[in-house]
Design a protein around this motif. Sequence first.
Motif, mmCIF file in Angstrom:
data_model
loop_
_atom_site.group_PDB
_atom_site.id
_atom_site.type_symbol
_atom_site.label_atom_id
_atom_site.label_comp_id
_atom_site.label_asym_id
_atom_site.label_seq_id
_atom_site.Cartn_x
_atom_site.Cartn_y
_atom_site.Cartn_z
ATOM 1 N N LEU A 105 13.522 14.978 7.423
ATOM 2 C CA LEU A 105 13.107 13.544 7.611
ATOM 3 C C LEU A 105 13.940 12.743 8.197
ATOM 4 N N ARG A 106 15.236 12.507 7.906
ATOM 5 C CA ARG A 106 16.327 11.852 8.656
ATOM 6 C C ARG A 106 16.417 12.049 10.097
ATOM 7 N N ARG A 107 16.565 13.384 10.487
ATOM 8 C CA ARG A 107 16.816 13.626 11.795
ATOM 9 C C ARG A 107 15.645 13.399 12.483
ATOM 10 N N THR A 108 14.712 13.466 12.243
ATOM 11 C CA THR A 108 13.099 13.236 12.891
ATOM 12 C C THR A 108 13.061 11.832 12.893
ATOM 13 N N VAL A 109 13.090 11.019 12.084
ATOM 14 C CA VAL A 109 12.647 9.678 11.770
ATOM 15 C C VAL A 109 13.537 8.874 12.527
ATOM 16 N N LEU A 110 15.068 9.087 12.383
ATOM 17 C CA LEU A 110 15.891 8.188 12.660
ATOM 18 C C LEU A 110 16.497 8.302 14.170
ATOM 19 N N PHE A 111 15.853 9.206 14.886
ATOM 20 C CA PHE A 111 15.966 9.286 16.116
ATOM 21 C C PHE A 111 15.302 7.904 16.924
ATOM 22 N N GLN A 112 14.505 7.308 16.248
ATOM 23 C CA GLN A 112 13.961 6.242 16.880
ATOM 24 C C GLN A 112 14.901 4.816 16.544
ATOM 25 N N ARG A 113 16.001 5.047 15.776
ATOM 26 C CA ARG A 113 16.892 3.967 15.664
ATOM 27 C C ARG A 113 17.674 3.673 16.963
ATOM 28 N N ARG A 114 18.049 2.491 17.244
ATOM 29 C CA ARG A 114 18.644 2.162 18.353
ATOM 30 C C ARG A 114 20.080 1.568 18.118
ATOM 31 N N LEU B 53 2.168 7.210 9.609
ATOM 32 C CA LEU B 53 3.511 7.988 8.846
ATOM 33 C C LEU B 53 3.205 9.391 9.378
ATOM 34 N N PRO B 54 2.193 10.185 9.420
ATOM 35 C CA PRO B 54 2.306 11.657 9.902
ATOM 36 C C PRO B 54 3.100 11.684 11.055
ATOM 37 N N ALA B 55 2.565 11.127 12.024
ATOM 38 C CA ALA B 55 3.085 11.176 13.487
ATOM 39 C C ALA B 55 4.489 10.794 13.841
ATOM 40 N N LEU B 56 4.851 9.823 12.911
ATOM 41 C CA LEU B 56 6.201 9.284 12.853
ATOM 42 C C LEU B 56 7.161 10.542 12.404
ATOM 43 N N LEU C 147 1.058 -1.321 0.021
ATOM 44 C CA LEU C 147 -0.020 -0.026 0.077
ATOM 45 C C LEU C 147 0.649 1.316 -0.071
ATOM 46 N N GLU C 148 0.459 2.450 -0.679
ATOM 47 C CA GLU C 148 1.134 3.462 -0.695
ATOM 48 C C GLU C 148 0.533 4.895 -0.503
ATOM 49 N N THR C 149 1.200 5.748 -0.053
ATOM 50 C CA THR C 149 0.500 6.904 0.461
ATOM 51 C C THR C 149 1.508 8.095 0.107
ATOM 52 N N GLU C 150 0.856 9.488 0.114
ATOM 53 C CA GLU C 150 1.947 10.684 -0.100
ATOM 54 C C GLU C 150 1.461 11.552 1.330
ATOM 55 N N TYR C 151 2.376 11.953 1.683
ATOM 56 C CA TYR C 151 2.601 12.941 3.050
ATOM 57 C C TYR C 151 3.133 14.201 2.560
ATOM 58 N N ARG C 152 2.167 15.420 2.962
ATOM 59 C CA ARG C 152 2.926 16.725 2.568
ATOM 60 C C ARG C 152 2.682 17.498 3.790
ATOM 61 N N PRO C 153 3.820 17.495 4.676
ATOM 62 C CA PRO C 153 3.599 17.885 5.917
ATOM 63 C C PRO C 153 3.365 19.698 5.872
ATOM 64 N N ARG C 154 2.923 20.209 6.747
ATOM 65 C CA ARG C 154 2.453 21.729 6.750
ATOM 66 C C ARG C 154 3.606 22.433 7.396
ATOM 67 N N HIS C 155 4.599 21.925 7.600
ATOM 68 C CA HIS C 155 5.894 22.298 8.362
ATOM 69 C C HIS C 155 6.947 21.988 7.776
ATOM 70 N N ASN D 60 17.569 24.564 12.542
ATOM 71 C CA ASN D 60 17.055 23.432 12.286
ATOM 72 C C ASN D 60 15.570 23.439 12.289
ATOM 73 N N PRO D 61 15.002 24.418 11.404
ATOM 74 C CA PRO D 61 13.396 24.318 11.342
ATOM 75 C C PRO D 61 12.784 23.374 11.136
ATOM 76 N N GLY D 62 13.439 22.157 10.569
ATOM 77 C CA GLY D 62 12.622 20.912 10.125
ATOM 78 C C GLY D 62 12.894 19.821 11.246
ATOM 79 N N LEU D 63 13.347 20.102 12.338
ATOM 80 C CA LEU D 63 13.524 19.149 13.621
ATOM 81 C C LEU D 63 12.226 19.148 14.140
ATOM 82 N N ARG D 64 11.867 17.824 13.996
ATOM 83 C CA ARG D 64 10.546 17.478 14.925
ATOM 84 C C ARG D 64 10.445 16.401 15.812
ATOM 85 N N LEU D 65 9.787 16.272 16.724
ATOM 86 C CA LEU D 65 9.508 15.089 17.582
ATOM 87 C C LEU D 65 8.447 13.998 17.133
ATOM 88 N N SER D 66 9.270 12.899 16.913
ATOM 89 C CA SER D 66 8.746 11.677 16.148
ATOM 90 C C SER D 66 7.924 10.947 17.363
#
Length: 336
Positions: A47-56, A109-112, A35-43, A137-143
Motif C-alpha cells: 500500500l505505501r509503496r504504491t500510493v505514496l508514489f503520488q506524493r511530491r 480508491l481501487p485504482a489508486l 463515507l467509508e468503504t472496504e477494498y480487498r485487492p485480488r493481488h 516486490n510482488p505488491g508493487l502496483r502502478l497507481s
Amino acid sequence: MTTSLSRIPRVRDAERFAPRAATGRDPRPEPGRPLETEYRPRHPLDLRRTVLFQRRGAGDPTMAVAGAVIWRASRTPAGVATLAIRETHPGVIRGAAWGPGREWALAQLPALCGADDDASEFEAGRHPLIADAHHRNPGLRLSRTGLVFDALACAIFEQKVTGTQAFAAWRRIVTWCGERAPGPTPSPMFAPPTIDGWQHVPSWVWHRAGLEPPQSKSVVRAARCGDAIVRAVLAAEDGEAVDRVLVSQHGIGPWTSAETRIRALGDPDAVSVGDYHLAHEVGHALAGHRTDDDGMLRLLAAWPGHRQRVIRLIGASGVREARRGPRLHPEDHRDR
C-alpha cells in the motif's frame, strides 16, 4: 541540492505573500461524518509503496502519513475530498472520505491502489535484476489518480529544475491558492486549485513561490484550455494518443506528457525521456554502464508495454549508480 532555509517561506508566511491564503479564508471545514468503504485487492499490494508514489516531496500539502494511515486531499470532478486509507489486516484496505467529492474518491480508491494495473503479460525473467526485483516486490502496483490536470500541473512544476525546487514551489502554491481539505487531517492539508483557479494565480505569487516564469506561464496556458485537455486525454485510446494531445500544447514536451501519464493514468509503458538521471540509472542497472535516452529505450524495448514497470522495479531493487560529480546547486530566481 540544498536551498537556504531563510528563503523558504513557512506556511504561516502565506498571509504575507498571498492574502487569499489568509487563515480566515480556509478555516478547517466542518468534517461531518465520513463515507467509508472496504477494498480487498485480488493481488498482493504494498500500500505505501504504491500510493505514496503520488506524493511530491515530504512536505506535499496534498498527502500526509500519520502512523498506518495515508491521507490524500484532492480536487475531484465532484469537488474537494479528503481520503484516509489504511491496511487493517493483510489484504484488507479501509477507506474513509470527507467532503463533496467523497463518493468519487472512494470509487477511485481501487485504482489508486493499482487495481487497474495488469501485469499478467509482464515477462520479468528477461533480465536477472528485474526478475529478482519483481519476485521481491510482488505488491508493487502502478497507481492511477484519474486527475489529469493536477498531474499535468505538477509535472510542469518539475520541468528543468531540481526536485527540491519543484516540491517547494508546489507546496507553497497549493497551500496559498488551493482549498483547505475537510476532515480530521493530522495537519492542515490542501487540495490544488481548480483549473480556473490556476489561471488566476497572480504573477507575484508564482515569483514568491519560487517557480520560474517558463513553468508558471505553461501552467496558466494549459489551464486556459484545461477542460478540453482533460476530456481529450481521458478519451485517448493509448499512450501515444495522450502524447499527441499533450505535446500539442505550448510548453509541454514528451517528458511532461510521460510524467502526466504515469501519475494520472498509471500508464505501465510511459518513459520520461529527457530526464536528468533516468537514462543513467536504467543503463547502470540493466547494462552496467551509463547510457543516453536512445540507449535507455533500446534496453527497455525488451518489455514492450511495461517499460514504466521496469523503471519502477529498478527503483525498488535498490541498485543505484554512484554519484560522481558535484551536486547541481539550485538557482533561486527570486534573487534576481
